[in-house]
Design a protein around this motif. Structure first.
Motif, PDB file in Angstrom:
ATOM      1  N   GLU A 432       0.789  -1.234   0.000  1.00 52.72           N
ATOM      2  CA  GLU A 432       0.000   0.000   0.000  1.00 52.72           C
ATOM      3  C   GLU A 432       0.822   1.286   0.000  1.00 52.72           C
ATOM      4  O   GLU A 432       0.299   2.340  -0.333  1.00 52.72           O
ATOM      5  CB  GLU A 432      -0.954  -0.014   1.209  1.00 52.72           C
ATOM      6  N   ASP A 433       2.094   1.226   0.380  1.00 49.46           N
ATOM      7  CA  ASP A 433       2.920   2.438   0.326  1.00 49.46           C
ATOM      8  C   ASP A 433       3.226   2.850  -1.104  1.00 49.46           C
ATOM      9  O   ASP A 433       3.564   3.998  -1.372  1.00 49.46           O
ATOM     10  CB  ASP A 433       4.230   2.229   1.094  1.00 49.46           C
ATOM     11  N   GLY A 434       3.178   1.920  -2.033  1.00 46.09           N
ATOM     12  CA  GLY A 434       3.220   2.256  -3.440  1.00 46.09           C
ATOM     13  C   GLY A 434       4.578   2.564  -4.032  1.00 46.09           C
ATOM     14  O   GLY A 434       5.625   2.141  -3.532  1.00 46.09           O
ATOM     15  N   ALA A 435       4.536   3.358  -5.113  1.00 46.39           N
ATOM     16  CA  ALA A 435       5.676   3.528  -6.015  1.00 46.39           C
ATOM     17  C   ALA A 435       6.944   4.007  -5.327  1.00 46.39           C
ATOM     18  O   ALA A 435       8.047   3.576  -5.675  1.00 46.39           O
ATOM     19  CB  ALA A 435       5.295   4.482  -7.141  1.00 46.39           C
ATOM     20  N   THR A 436       6.816   4.912  -4.357  1.00 44.80           N
ATOM     21  CA  THR A 436       8.014   5.468  -3.732  1.00 44.80           C
ATOM     22  C   THR A 436       8.699   4.480  -2.794  1.00 44.80           C
ATOM     23  O   THR A 436       9.859   4.683  -2.430  1.00 44.80           O
ATOM     24  CB  THR A 436       7.667   6.738  -2.926  1.00 44.80           C
ATOM     25  N   HIS A 437       8.010   3.415  -2.414  1.00 42.92           N
ATOM     26  CA  HIS A 437       8.552   2.486  -1.434  1.00 42.92           C
ATOM     27  C   HIS A 437       8.855   1.087  -1.986  1.00 42.92           C
ATOM     28  O   HIS A 437       9.508   0.295  -1.301  1.00 42.92           O
ATOM     29  CB  HIS A 437       7.591   2.353  -0.249  1.00 42.92           C
ATOM     30  N   HIS A 438       8.397   0.781  -3.198  1.00 39.45           N
ATOM     31  CA  HIS A 438       8.707  -0.526  -3.772  1.00 39.45           C
ATOM     32  C   HIS A 438      10.218  -0.687  -3.916  1.00 39.45           C
ATOM     33  O   HIS A 438      10.909   0.214  -4.397  1.00 39.45           O
ATOM     34  CB  HIS A 438       8.063  -0.700  -5.150  1.00 39.45           C
ATOM     35  N   GLY A 439      10.714  -1.854  -3.511  1.00 40.00           N
ATOM     36  CA  GLY A 439      12.143  -2.144  -3.676  1.00 40.00           C
ATOM     37  C   GLY A 439      12.394  -2.844  -4.993  1.00 40.00           C
ATOM     38  O   GLY A 439      12.807  -4.007  -5.022  1.00 40.00           O
ATOM     39  N   ALA A 440      12.170  -2.136  -6.079  1.00 37.01           N
ATOM     40  CA  ALA A 440      12.156  -2.761  -7.402  1.00 37.01           C
ATOM     41  C   ALA A 440      13.529  -2.870  -8.058  1.00 37.01           C
ATOM     42  O   ALA A 440      13.724  -3.695  -8.953  1.00 37.01           O
ATOM     43  CB  ALA A 440      11.218  -1.971  -8.324  1.00 37.01           C
ATOM     44  N   TYR A 441      14.497  -2.072  -7.628  1.00 39.28           N
ATOM     45  CA  TYR A 441      15.686  -1.882  -8.456  1.00 39.28           C
ATOM     46  C   TYR A 441      16.981  -2.412  -7.865  1.00 39.28           C
ATOM     47  O   TYR A 441      18.026  -2.353  -8.510  1.00 39.28           O
ATOM     48  CB  TYR A 441      15.839  -0.383  -8.765  1.00 39.28           C
ATOM     49  N   ASP A 442      16.961  -2.930  -6.638  1.00 41.36           N
ATOM     50  CA  ASP A 442      18.228  -3.256  -5.976  1.00 41.36           C
ATOM     51  C   ASP A 442      18.990  -4.389  -6.648  1.00 41.36           C
ATOM     52  O   ASP A 442      20.217  -4.401  -6.640  1.00 41.36           O
ATOM     53  CB  ASP A 442      18.005  -3.557  -4.493  1.00 41.36           C
ATOM     54  N   ILE A 443      18.289  -5.362  -7.234  1.00 40.80           N
ATOM     55  CA  ILE A 443      19.002  -6.442  -7.928  1.00 40.80           C
ATOM     56  C   ILE A 443      19.836  -5.855  -9.054  1.00 40.80           C
ATOM     57  O   ILE A 443      21.035  -6.153  -9.196  1.00 40.80           O
ATOM     58  CB  ILE A 443      18.029  -7.497  -8.485  1.00 40.80           C
ATOM     59  N   ALA A 444      19.202  -4.977  -9.827  1.00 41.80           N
ATOM     60  CA  ALA A 444      19.891  -4.381 -10.968  1.00 41.80           C
ATOM     61  C   ALA A 444      21.009  -3.444 -10.528  1.00 41.80           C
ATOM     62  O   ALA A 444      22.117  -3.480 -11.088  1.00 41.80           O
ATOM     63  CB  ALA A 444      18.885  -3.628 -11.841  1.00 41.80           C
ATOM     64  N   TYR A 445      20.753  -2.616  -9.510  1.00 40.92           N
ATOM     65  CA  TYR A 445      21.783  -1.632  -9.173  1.00 40.92           C
ATOM     66  C   TYR A 445      22.890  -2.188  -8.297  1.00 40.92           C
ATOM     67  O   TYR A 445      23.970  -1.589  -8.208  1.00 40.92           O
ATOM     68  CB  TYR A 445      21.182  -0.343  -8.609  1.00 40.92           C
ATOM     69  N   MET A 446      22.685  -3.328  -7.671  1.00 38.81           N
ATOM     70  CA  MET A 446      23.748  -3.937  -6.886  1.00 38.81           C
ATOM     71  C   MET A 446      24.611  -4.897  -7.706  1.00 38.81           C
ATOM     72  O   MET A 446      25.834  -4.960  -7.532  1.00 38.81           O
ATOM     73  CB  MET A 446      23.173  -4.672  -5.676  1.00 38.81           C
ATOM     74  N   ARG A 447      24.008  -5.652  -8.617  1.00 43.13           N
ATOM     75  CA  ARG A 447      24.781  -6.683  -9.307  1.00 43.13           C
ATOM     76  C   ARG A 447      25.761  -6.101 -10.325  1.00 43.13           C
ATOM     77  O   ARG A 447      26.677  -6.793 -10.759  1.00 43.13           O
ATOM     78  CB  ARG A 447      23.860  -7.706  -9.971  1.00 43.13           C
ATOM     79  N   CYS A 448      25.603  -4.833 -10.667  1.00 43.29           N
ATOM     80  CA  CYS A 448      26.522  -4.224 -11.634  1.00 43.29           C
ATOM     81  C   CYS A 448      27.795  -3.699 -10.976  1.00 43.29           C
ATOM     82  O   CYS A 448      28.703  -3.227 -11.659  1.00 43.29           O
ATOM     83  CB  CYS A 448      25.834  -3.102 -12.410  1.00 43.29           C
ATOM     84  N   ILE A 449      27.886  -3.754  -9.631  1.00 45.22           N
ATOM     85  CA  ILE A 449      29.028  -3.188  -8.915  1.00 45.22           C
ATOM     86  C   ILE A 449      30.087  -4.272  -8.684  1.00 45.22           C
ATOM     87  O   ILE A 449      29.770  -5.327  -8.122  1.00 45.22           O
ATOM     88  CB  ILE A 449      28.590  -2.595  -7.563  1.00 45.22           C
ATOM     89  N   PRO A 450      31.329  -4.030  -9.078  1.00 48.14           N
ATOM     90  CA  PRO A 450      32.391  -5.010  -8.800  1.00 48.14           C
ATOM     91  C   PRO A 450      32.542  -5.268  -7.300  1.00 48.14           C
ATOM     92  O   PRO A 450      32.243  -4.409  -6.471  1.00 48.14           O
ATOM     93  CB  PRO A 450      33.641  -4.338  -9.368  1.00 48.14           C
ATOM     94  N   ASN A 451      33.002  -6.445  -6.980  1.00 43.84           N
ATOM     95  CA  ASN A 451      33.288  -6.914  -5.618  1.00 43.84           C
ATOM     96  C   ASN A 451      32.051  -7.319  -4.824  1.00 43.84           C
ATOM     97  O   ASN A 451      32.178  -7.890  -3.737  1.00 43.84           O
ATOM     98  CB  ASN A 451      34.058  -5.864  -4.788  1.00 43.84           C
ATOM     99  N   MET A 452      30.850  -7.028  -5.323  1.00 47.07           N
ATOM    100  CA  MET A 452      29.651  -7.303  -4.549  1.00 47.07           C
ATOM    101  C   MET A 452      29.236  -8.770  -4.618  1.00 47.07           C
ATOM    102  O   MET A 452      29.320  -9.401  -5.672  1.00 47.07           O
ATOM    103  CB  MET A 452      28.480  -6.453  -5.039  1.00 47.07           C
TER     104      MET A 452
END
Length: 641
Positions: A432-452
């Motif tokens: 119900e918190d909606g668009a500003t609170h969905h955790g939609a992007y962390d897979i994409a933004y974390m897996r592109c970082i070396p060493n992670m």
């Protein structure tokens, strides 16, 4: 049950209707508005205490300012329910946070009165300043811009950056500091102590009030302002050193005043509205004002769910069988277990000790668990600093909020390859918190970082195992563990913890023709879908991948050698996410398979229950089963042709 507003509120369809009332009638409007919020939220749910605390302020703002021409920017937006009710959304307020209903936060697409969309804290001053600067450039000298920010949100670095800039601009901006000593949990840090100090500095504040009251008694408006300004300058640093923070930033400071005194608020806003340049009005309020239980336990009543407004009983779901705990509670209890055996473990969270359940460790080990305020960037780099000294830091941040500390993840953690453990709570859709609170992007933004190292558990036992693995001495890399909001799947969750080899998945089931590769909690939806199609003679294989970085390449080679049809399932964006990683592997190794990616599509997902949203994006068990059937038909059609 039909909920009816009071007789005055029933006739307020816009701020223009509010302005028709006498100042004396505003007391009754406030009472009716507060009662209407209690009535609706108790039956339909939503955030609660924050909006009750600003009822008088909300009424006063719309009474004095010419909204929507004058623009109000509500920080975070938890407190904007009264604003929505007064601006044409009274009758739709019962749909608040419901699927296809109005948003729980201000939203530009919803109303012209919502000047800026919000959901994360500490953005209001920057946004309002930008609007004010644009109005100044366009020559709109009569247009007002108001940022309403809480003392909790004021702890964030972004708010201080905006204050610093606002002080050198000549634009008309009024910052209202709503000081109630709370965000969701009680506020922490030196700013809290400063605001207490400035509130109790009676001598300085009385002198300021006396000077400004004298303004109306002096001849000539410009002359009198010039005299009072000189008096102010003489006062600075002379009466109270603690009164100079905002004025040192060149913001004209007023207050503190009682934020529940509607008459005082109206008079004060009227007096300072036309004073040019940047101004700050400090008001004192009580979160949950007017509902005694919410005043006494402000954290509990931030968003209590459905409740009996008479008795205060919060309705809880009842079950015949033992229920799985929430993932965040599993984290909260497990970190204590680990910390008792490993004295290097510490916990850090930015203002979410209750939501993340780090509060349990803070209670038992206060010298090893820290709430740093609404400061995600600071939380990440603080964790990095601790890690340089050999500490094993569990930095617990909601997935959506981690976006605010992304530069620090890259620059301060990953480049230096420090073994900080990022526990990303509320990963995936949050409801119900909606668009500003969905955790939609962390897979994409974390897996592109070396060493992670980037992982996700399918259940509570895997969460415990991943936490155990991440704190081992031999783990030298940053380590991400993402998990969803709410209940898991195992009632018997407190299993013995064991090490998981980094970059290894699990084969859950052998199969024919089709392989399902799942990542994290949605693996449970995939398992349910497999059970659903079993009676139809369809027998997919199922692999729980556990890691998106590094991938289990040995397992993937097995999959692509044995299955020509593959379905990937995740609760993250399909662009750059887990499914994309599988396609990259397939291309790199020259495999040829039919791959269907299920996840969050490349669009903004609004609010609703998790069941409704999983159905909308097509990752619930029914949609996965339908995808399996469609994949199976491909082979059948080939045989027929």
């Amino acid at each position: 049950m039909e909920i009816k507003p009071g007789k005055l509120l029933a006739n307020i369809d816009s701020p223009a209707d509010l302005k028709k009332l006498s100042k004396e009638q505003l007391h009754e409007v406030c009472d009716e508005l507060r009662q209407y919020i209690v009535d609706v939220v108790s039956v339909h749910g939503g955030h609660f205490g924050a909006s009750l605390g600003v009822v008088e302020l909300t009424v006063a703002l719309h009474y004095i300012f010419n909204t929507p021409y004058d623009q109000l920017v509500w920080d975070v937006g938890h407190q904007a329910y009264g604003h929505k009710i007064l601006t044409g959304r009274r009758d739709n307020f019962k749909t608040n946070r419901k699927y296809k209903g109005i948003s729980g936060f201000p939203k530009r697409a919803e109303s012209e009165y919502d000047a800026f969309g919000v959901g994360h804290s500490s953005t209001s001053i920057s946004a309002a300043l930008g609007m004010a600067m644009a109005s100044h450039y366009k020559g709109e000298v009569d247009r007002q811009h108001v940022a309403i920010i809480g003392d909790g949100a004021m702890t964030a670095g972004m708010a201080f950056e905006a204050l610093n800039h606002a002080g050198i601009e000549k634009s008309n901006i009024l910052i209202i500091l709503n000081d109630n000593c709370m965000s969701i949990d009680p506020n922490v840090g030196a700013l809290k102590e400063y605001l207490t100090d400035i509130t109790t500095s009676h001598s300085y504040n009385k002198l300021r009030d006396d000077f400004w009251k004298a303004l109306g008694k002096l001849p000539g408006e410009r002359l009198s302002r010039k005299i009072v300004s000189k008096m102010e300058a003489a006062l600075k640093g002379m009466v109270s050193k603690s009164s100079n923070l905002f004025e040192a930033l060149n913001l004209r400071y007023f207050g503190p005043i009682d934020g529940h005194n509607i008459t005082k608020l109206v008079d004060t806003l009227k007096d300072i509205k036309d004073i040019p340049g940047p101004k700050l009005l400090h008001i004192k309020t009580v979160k949950g004002k007017g509902y005694e239980l919410a005043e006494k336990d402000q954290t509990k009543w931030h968003a209590p769910g459905l409740f009996d407004k008479i008795t205060g009983e919060i309705y809880k779901k009842t079950f015949d069988l033992p229920q799985p705990p929430k993932y965040q509670d599993v984290f909260g209890y497990t970190i204590i277990e680990l910390a008792k055996k490993n004295d290097k473990i510490m916990g850090v969270t930015p203002a979410m000790p209750s939501g993340s359940s780090l509060k349990y460790m803070m209670e038992q080990m206060p010298n090893r668990a820290f709430d740093v305020g609404i400061c995600e960037q600071h939380a990440v780099t603080l964790s990095a600093g601790l890690a340089t000294q050999g500490m094993k830091v569990f930095c617990n941040i909601y997935s959506s909020f981690m976006q605010r500390g992304y530069d620090q993840v890259v620059h301060d953690v990953a480049i230096q390859n420090l073994p900080v453990v990022f526990c990303l709570d509320r990963a995936g859709l949050v409801g119900e918190d909606g668009a500003t609170h969905h955790g939609a992007y962390d897979i994409a933004y974390m897996r592109c970082i070396p060493n992670m190292i980037v992982s996700a558990p399918m259940n509570e036992s895997e969460l415990r195992d991943l936490m155990y693995t991440s704190q081992l001495e031999k783990i030298k890399n940053p380590f991400v563990i993402r998990y969803p909001r709410g209940e898991g799947v195992k009632a018997e969750w407190k299993t013995e913890m064991k090490e998981i080899t980094i970059g290894t998945g699990r084969k859950l089931k052998e199969g024919d023709e089709i392989a399902i590769l799942s990542y994290g909690h949605p693996g449970n939806f995939a398992a349910a879908a497999i059970r659903e199609v079993k009676s139809e003679g369809i027998n997919p294989a199922h692999y729980d991948m556990r890691f998106v970085k590094p991938l289990d390449e040995k397992m993937l080679h097995e999959v692509f050698k044995n299955y020509a049809k593959i379905i990937t399932v995740e609760d993250g964006t399909v662009k750059g996410g887990f499914g994309s990683a599988i396609l990259e592997f397939m291309a790199e190794h020259n495999y040829n398979a039919s791959v269907k990616i299920l996840g969050i599509p490349d669009t903004i997902i609004e609010h609703g229950t998790l069941k409704e949203l999983y159905n909308e994006i097509g990752i619930d068990a029914n949609h996965i089963a339908e995808t399996i059937r469609d994949m199976a038909k491909i082979e059948v059609n080939k045989l027929i042709s």
